[in-house]
Design a protein around this motif. Structure first.
Motif, PDB file in Angstrom:
ATOM      1  N   GLU A   2      33.231 -32.444  54.477  1.00 28.09           N
ATOM      2  CA  GLU A   2      32.540 -33.391  55.347  1.00 28.09           C
ATOM      3  C   GLU A   2      33.504 -34.465  55.840  1.00 28.09           C
ATOM      4  OE1 GLU A   2      29.182 -34.924  53.359  1.00 28.09           O
ATOM      5  OE2 GLU A   2      28.052 -33.037  53.390  1.00 28.09           O
ATOM      6  N   THR A   6      34.404 -35.384  59.711  1.00 31.33           N
ATOM      7  CA  THR A   6      34.234 -36.757  60.212  1.00 31.33           C
ATOM      8  C   THR A   6      35.519 -37.290  60.810  1.00 31.33           C
ATOM      9  OG1 THR A   6      32.569 -37.168  58.506  1.00 31.33           O
ATOM     10  CG2 THR A   6      33.517 -39.096  59.605  1.00 31.33           C
ATOM     11  N   LYS A  10      36.116 -38.471  64.628  1.00 31.50           N
ATOM     12  CA  LYS A  10      36.641 -39.784  65.008  1.00 31.50           C
ATOM     13  C   LYS A  10      37.911 -39.645  65.844  1.00 31.50           C
ATOM     14  CE  LYS A  10      34.781 -42.359  61.060  1.00 31.50           C
ATOM     15  NZ  LYS A  10      35.124 -43.163  59.852  1.00 31.50           N
TER      16      LYS A  10
END
Length: 205
Positions: A2, A6, A10
């Motif tokens: 995860e 992420t 970003k």
């Protein structure tokens, strides 16, 4: 897993924002420099551009009309400036218009000001307009230096002449310092006056 997803998300966001910022900056810079607008090229020839640079503004009757696209030195006394002018303003510029280079404010960059002409014929794309090069400060100072040197030489010569006159040298000096000659001249003038009066009286009789 995860965290990796992420981080990638970003990173993707940052890349997209950076790309959009870059594109926006290029657009505004290009818009200011008339890279994306409808422009036409005209030319002016100067003998000195006084620090003019690529991208400097061009104004017609005080209105921003374009930018400097290229500066080419033809020889040591001829500099050819290529000007990108907005087409909507180009139609107002006449063939007898005159281009001058001046400073944009007291400490601003250089700009080309196009002074309107009085003719009726609009300038054509690719043609040249007349130019006027202002006198540089250096040239004024050189002229003043030469004038000062000439004035100093003239003053020195006048002092020499005055000194010789005071010492009685030369015709003028002898005349001014010789009291006998001065008296003779005075008597001569006196006799001339008397002769003139007698002649006048004789004519009246």
């Amino acid at each position: 897993m995860e965290e990796t997803t992420t981080q990638k998300f970003k990173l993707g966001i940052l890349i997209i924002l950076g790309t959009l910022t870059f594109i926006t900056a290029i657009y505004f810079i290009g818009n200011k420099q008339n890279l994306f607008g409808r422009t036409a090229i005209i030319y002016a020839v100067f003998n000195n551009v006084n620090g003019l640079q690529l991208g400097n503004n061009i104004r017609y009757s005080g209105i921003d009309a374009g930018t400097v696209r290229r500066i080419e030195m033809v020889n040591d006394t001829v500099i050819r400036v290529e000007m990108a002018i907005e087409r909507k303003i180009l139609k107002h510029i006449k063939t007898d218009a005159v281009a001058t280079i001046s400073s944009d404010g007291l400490v601003g960059s250089m700009v080309i000001n196009i002074i309107p002409g009085k003719g009726n014929q609009p300038v054509k794309e690719g043609s040249s307009i007349k130019s006027y090069s202002r006198i540089r400060t250096e040239d004024i100072l050189k002229t003043l230096n030469v004038t000062n040197e000439n004035a100093a030489l003239l003053t020195a010569d006048l002092l020499k002449i005055t000194g010789k006159i005071e010492k009685g040298k030369g015709s003028v000096g002898v005349l001014l310092n010789d009291t006998v000659m001065a008296s003779d001249m005075k008597n001569t003038i006196h006799y001339l006056k008397i002769s003139s009066m007698e002649t006048t009286v004789s004519v009246k009789k």
